[in-house]
Motif scaffolding. Structure first.
Motif, PDB file in Angstrom:
ATOM      1  N   SER A 608       0.827  -1.214   0.000  1.00  0.00           N
ATOM      2  CA  SER A 608       0.000   0.000   0.000  1.00  0.00           C
ATOM      3  C   SER A 608       0.856   1.256   0.000  1.00  0.00           C
ATOM      4  N   GLY A 609       2.132   1.122   0.374  1.00  0.00           N
ATOM      5  CA  GLY A 609       3.016   2.277   0.439  1.00  0.00           C
ATOM      6  C   GLY A 609       2.812   3.134   1.665  1.00  0.00           C
ATOM      7  N   ASP A 610       1.978   2.690   2.604  1.00  0.00           N
ATOM      8  CA  ASP A 610       1.666   3.463   3.808  1.00  0.00           C
ATOM      9  C   ASP A 610       2.491   2.920   4.971  1.00  0.00           C
ATOM     10  N   PRO A 611       3.525   3.644   5.418  1.00  0.00           N
ATOM     11  CA  PRO A 611       4.398   3.100   6.464  1.00  0.00           C
ATOM     12  C   PRO A 611       3.690   2.884   7.787  1.00  0.00           C
ATOM     13  N   GLN A 612       2.762   3.769   8.153  1.00  0.00           N
ATOM     14  CA  GLN A 612       2.058   3.592   9.420  1.00  0.00           C
ATOM     15  C   GLN A 612       1.125   2.388   9.369  1.00  0.00           C
ATOM     16  N   ARG A 613       0.552   2.128   8.219  1.00  0.00           N
ATOM     17  CA  ARG A 613      -0.280   0.928   8.084  1.00  0.00           C
ATOM     18  C   ARG A 613       0.574  -0.324   8.258  1.00  0.00           C
ATOM     19  N   LEU A 614       1.761  -0.336   7.684  1.00  0.00           N
ATOM     20  CA  LEU A 614       2.654  -1.491   7.836  1.00  0.00           C
ATOM     21  C   LEU A 614       2.967  -1.738   9.305  1.00  0.00           C
ATOM     22  N   LEU A 615       3.350  -0.693  10.025  1.00  0.00           N
ATOM     23  CA  LEU A 615       3.683  -0.856  11.441  1.00  0.00           C
ATOM     24  C   LEU A 615       2.472  -1.316  12.238  1.00  0.00           C
ATOM     25  N   SER A 616       1.303  -0.757  11.926  1.00  0.00           N
ATOM     26  CA  SER A 616       0.090  -1.112  12.647  1.00  0.00           C
ATOM     27  C   SER A 616      -0.292  -2.569  12.409  1.00  0.00           C
ATOM     28  N   VAL A 617      -0.223  -3.013  11.175  1.00  0.00           N
ATOM     29  CA  VAL A 617      -0.585  -4.397  10.848  1.00  0.00           C
ATOM     30  C   VAL A 617       0.377  -5.368  11.528  1.00  0.00           C
ATOM     31  N   CYS A 618       1.663  -5.054  11.510  1.00  0.00           N
ATOM     32  CA  CYS A 618       2.642  -5.935  12.154  1.00  0.00           C
ATOM     33  C   CYS A 618       2.397  -6.013  13.657  1.00  0.00           C
ATOM     34  N   GLN A 619       2.030  -4.891  14.268  1.00  0.00           N
ATOM     35  CA  GLN A 619       1.755  -4.903  15.702  1.00  0.00           C
ATOM     36  C   GLN A 619       0.457  -5.636  16.010  1.00  0.00           C
ATOM     37  N   GLN A 620      -0.580  -5.351  15.250  1.00  0.00           N
ATOM     38  CA  GLN A 620      -1.885  -5.932  15.522  1.00  0.00           C
ATOM     39  C   GLN A 620      -1.870  -7.445  15.357  1.00  0.00           C
ATOM     40  N   HIS A 621      -1.162  -7.933  14.354  1.00  0.00           N
ATOM     41  CA  HIS A 621      -1.161  -9.370  14.056  1.00  0.00           C
ATOM     42  C   HIS A 621       0.112 -10.064  14.540  1.00  0.00           C
ATOM     43  N   GLN A 622       0.912  -9.350  15.323  1.00  0.00           N
ATOM     44  CA  GLN A 622       2.129  -9.925  15.902  1.00  0.00           C
ATOM     45  C   GLN A 622       3.009 -10.571  14.826  1.00  0.00           C
ATOM     46  N   ILE A 623       3.292  -9.783  13.805  1.00  0.00           N
ATOM     47  CA  ILE A 623       4.123 -10.244  12.687  1.00  0.00           C
ATOM     48  C   ILE A 623       5.552  -9.808  12.965  1.00  0.00           C
ATOM     49  N   SER A 624       6.428 -10.766  13.144  1.00  0.00           N
ATOM     50  CA  SER A 624       7.809 -10.463  13.544  1.00  0.00           C
ATOM     51  C   SER A 624       8.690 -10.201  12.324  1.00  0.00           C
ATOM     52  N   MET A 625       8.249  -9.295  11.476  1.00  0.00           N
ATOM     53  CA  MET A 625       9.036  -8.835  10.329  1.00  0.00           C
ATOM     54  C   MET A 625      10.156  -7.959  10.873  1.00  0.00           C
ATOM     55  N   CYS A 626      11.391  -8.452  10.828  1.00  0.00           N
ATOM     56  CA  CYS A 626      12.457  -7.771  11.565  1.00  0.00           C
ATOM     57  C   CYS A 626      12.842  -6.430  10.972  1.00  0.00           C
ATOM     58  N   GLY A 627      12.559  -6.213   9.684  1.00  0.00           N
ATOM     59  CA  GLY A 627      12.929  -4.950   9.047  1.00  0.00           C
ATOM     60  C   GLY A 627      11.780  -3.982   8.874  1.00  0.00           C
ATOM     61  N   GLN A 628      10.777  -4.071   9.732  1.00  0.00           N
ATOM     62  CA  GLN A 628       9.625  -3.185   9.558  1.00  0.00           C
ATOM     63  C   GLN A 628       9.984  -1.722   9.821  1.00  0.00           C
ATOM     64  N   ILE A 629      10.930  -1.462  10.745  1.00  0.00           N
ATOM     65  CA  ILE A 629      11.352  -0.067  10.985  1.00  0.00           C
ATOM     66  C   ILE A 629      12.115   0.477   9.777  1.00  0.00           C
ATOM     67  N   PRO A 630      13.136  -0.239   9.237  1.00  0.00           N
ATOM     68  CA  PRO A 630      13.761   0.231   7.999  1.00  0.00           C
ATOM     69  C   PRO A 630      12.769   0.407   6.855  1.00  0.00           C
ATOM     70  N   ALA A 631      11.805  -0.510   6.742  1.00  0.00           N
ATOM     71  CA  ALA A 631      10.820  -0.394   5.660  1.00  0.00           C
ATOM     72  C   ALA A 631       9.985   0.870   5.822  1.00  0.00           C
ATOM     73  N   ALA A 632       9.549   1.139   7.054  1.00  0.00           N
ATOM     74  CA  ALA A 632       8.755   2.348   7.292  1.00  0.00           C
ATOM     75  C   ALA A 632       9.570   3.602   6.989  1.00  0.00           C
ATOM     76  N   LEU A 633      10.843   3.590   7.361  1.00  0.00           N
ATOM     77  CA  LEU A 633      11.706   4.745   7.084  1.00  0.00           C
ATOM     78  C   LEU A 633      11.843   4.981   5.587  1.00  0.00           C
ATOM     79  N   VAL A 634      12.065   3.928   4.819  1.00  0.00           N
ATOM     80  CA  VAL A 634      12.246   4.084   3.374  1.00  0.00           C
ATOM     81  C   VAL A 634      10.952   4.553   2.719  1.00  0.00           C
TER      82      VAL A 634
END
Length: 676
Positions: A608-634
């Protein structure tokens, strides 16, 4: 009214009074003169377990219980209440200053009922909000009360995964046949500490080490530092001085000009040691700090003497987080404030500042701080009029070549074997490559596992794009070493004794100078693999490209957004845009089917290209995507640059595709961010 005719409300109040009086008795270390003895018919009521939970503004302050065999309610409630107040080893014991602000929960447990079904059929046994869970495998065990799932917003599967984590088991262990899974029903009673149990009592701990004793101990410390510096015999333990367990010590050393009688203008070097559990022994810990000061403090000279000051910290109280805190009961005159996050600590005691000003100053001492940074206060005795100490890693800015850390593990150490493996990955990736013609991209996301597992997916991405002269790789920080957001200061990246890639030092220094909280630090990169694992592909496909690299620990959105604004300003001024590389694996250690389900959610949010949505989905569904902070920054950096993009997810797999083990896997994805 007899015990047999008590209404449910009266019974609940009676149990709350009993729990409250026992909590207060444990905290004050003396019995409360209140009627907390339960009538015999209630005290002898048989239960299968009792848990008492204390919270402050939603933050857990203690939860302990007794369970196992049928037991009398009275004894079980008394034991659980006192254990919760003082012996939940995960957090500090309850301070008297906190008692008026705590909520009390009592959960009466019914019998454990084994779950007879197997596999995913076990989900049907879980009634969210009504049943609790216990899981056991060998010596590992975990229990979660029914209301945990409700408070966390979990469904049945997330609740099962949560109890697995509590037991230290893989999150999918509940599916295995060799575990024991039980459900139980719990009767919940909620209330607060009874106010009459606090009447007439001073809501602070006695100052077990006084200010006068602190001055005497400071003199002892000064003499020991001199003895250690001059080769004389120091005093390890002084029998006539206090020696007990405390929660913290700060030894402060300064060069004091002989004609100076004020401490205000001195620049102290602070040595901090603290532990909420189990505490630290006062005199032996002080001696350790004296040894450190004697070795490190070098401002000794004929024209100056050494001034030694001492601060003793006791009676910690928890107040929540920066984002959500409750500082009622905090007296800035008598207590110091400590903010902690990611292993970094910032302590401040300045009696004349406002509370919110103290929080802001202490938080600033951490450099970058997440909103969930914990706030504690501690009773203080000090020879100083005020003190501020930041305990953060010291940056290592050496620009020596960065030696390979995972060669021979994540990829072959020998040049010819590494090159052969990369070529094999590129060949295997050919069917995944979307176009024969390589085109410029704005950014990519590639995995960083061992090449045998994720190499083909990474190769598909690298081989689909035109690689520019400069590459900025941003990956997660997997080790505790170094600063939170570390820019590599290394002049080059070695892949072997004879092979290396040069660093883009111009971009490196611009980022470290102009992007908030990003610091040059070699320590954080010393054992970090998330950047290194991408380099074999760069060396094979674009050996003349230069590398800049950032390793990022966890962070909150405001800091990510600020860094993105500042990074975009740096990139906008460059003559050529570097390739932005997100180094990230996807979900970790669920079974194959569950990993694929969670990864699909994360990749959909990423696309979706929405960094806050990515962080929210990972938190809500407990997705341990280790690079979610770098992804949100980019993602946010590209948005700040005004560069429209579309995301193509071109390859996906899990470690099970190679290992065949579908019980505990890691997901891998390859994506390209094309300019629109």
């Amino acid at each position: 009214m007899t015990a047999t005719t008590l209404s449910p409300q009266d019974l609940a109040m009676l149990l709350l009074r009993c729990a409250s009086s026992n909590i207060c008795s444990a905290v004050f270390k003396q019995e409360i003169n209140a009627d907390y003895v339960l009538p015999d018919l209630i005290a002898q009521r048989v239960v299968h377990g009792v848990f008492v939970t204390l919270k402050r503004e939603g933050h857990l302050r203690g939860c302990r219980g007794v369970l196992g065999q049928p037991m009398p309610l009275g004894n079980a409630l008394r034991q659980a209440a006192r254990q919760t107040a003082c012996n939940d080893t995960r957090m500090p014991a309850i301070s008297p200053t906190e008692l008026p602000y705590l909520s009390v929960g009592i959960t009466l447990l019914g019998p454990m009922q084994p779950v007879a079904s197997s596999g995913r059929d076990r989900l049907k046994s879980v009634d969210v909000g009504r049943t609790g869970l216990r899981i056991m495998r060998g010596s590992q065990a975990g229990l979660l009360l029914p209301d945990v799932a409700t408070e966390m917003g979990w469904d049945a599967e997330q609740f099962l995964e949560g109890v697995c984590r509590k037991a230290g088991l893989p999150t999918n262990a509940w599916l295995a046949n060799d575990i024991q899974l039980d459900i139980f029903h719990g009767e919940k009673i909620s209330g607060t500490i009874i106010s009459e149990h606090l009447h007439g009592r001073v809501l602070k701990s006695p100052q077990l080490v006084s200010t006068a004793d602190t001055y005497r101990l400071a003199t002892l410390a000064a003499n020991n530092i001199i003895a250690l510096r001059t080769g004389a015999t120091p005093t390890y333990i002084h029998p006539e001085m206090p020696d007990r367990s405390v929660e913290g010590i700060v030894l402060s050393v300064a060069a004091d000009p002989i004609d100076n009688s004020s401490t205000e203008s001195l620049e102290h070097q602070h040595y901090l040691k603290y532990s909420f559990r189990p505490g630290i022994p006062l005199q032996s810990s002080l001696f350790e700090l004296c040894e450190a000061a004697a070795q490190q403090f070098t401002q000794f000279g004929r024209r100056a003497r050494v001034r030694v000051d001492l601060t003793i910290l006791q009676d910690p109280a928890h107040h929540g987080t920066i984002q959500n805190h409750d500082l009622r009961g905090y007296d800035p005159e008598q207590r110091a404030l400590l903010i902690s996050a990611n292993g970094n600590n910032s302590l401040i005691w300045k009696p004349r500042q406002t509370t919110e000003g103290l929080i802001a100053t202490a938080a600033a001492g951490l450099g970058i701080f997440p909103q969930f940074a914990a706030i504690h206060t501690l009773s203080i005795a000090s020879t100083l009029p005020h003190i501020q100490v930041a305990q953060t890693p010291t940056c290592d800015i050496t620009d020596q070549p960065r030696l390979p850390a995972v060669a021979g593990q994540f990829y072959p150490a020998a040049d010819h074997e590494r090159i052969d493996m990369v070529r094999a990955c590129l060949t295997k990736a050919q069917p995944m490559v979307s176009s024969i013609e390589k085109k410029p991209s704005l950014a990519i996301m590639v995995p960083h596992a061992g090449l045998i597992y994720s190499g083909a997916i990474a190769a598909a991405v690298w081989n689909s794009i035109k690689i520019p002269n400069s590459i900025l790789i941003i990956g997660p920080k997997h080790t505790p070493l170094g600063v939170n957001w570390a820019v590599s200061p290394h002049s080059e990246w070695k892949l072997s004794a004879t092979t290396s890639l040069m660093s883009d030092m111009n971009l490196t220094h611009l980022i470290s100078q102009r992007v908030h909280a990003m610091q040059l630090d070699a320590a954080a990169h010393r054992r970090e693999h998330s950047i290194e694992v991408e380099l074999p592909f760069v060396h094979q496909l674009a050996p003349h490209s230069k590398i800049a690299a950032i390793a990022m620990a966890s962070a909150d959105w405001p800091n990510i957004a600020r860094a993105a604004r500042e990074l975009s300003a740096v990139l906008r001024e460059l003559p050529e845009m570097p390739l932005l590389v997100i180094s990230s694996d996807m979900n970790h250690f669920a079974n194959d089917a569950e990993t694929r389900r969670r990864d699909a959610l994360a990749l959909d949010a990423f696309a979706s290209g929405d960094p806050q949505r990515l962080l929210s989905v990972c938190q809500q569904h407990q997705i341990s995507m280790c690079g979610q902070i770098p992804a949100a920054l980019v993602l946010q950096t590209l948005i700040e640059l005004g560069m429209p993009f579309r995301i193509e997810n071109i390859a996906y797999g899990t470690s099970a595709d190679i290992s065949g083990d579908r019980n505990r896997v890691v997901g891998y994805a390859g994506s390209i961010l094309w300019p629109q």
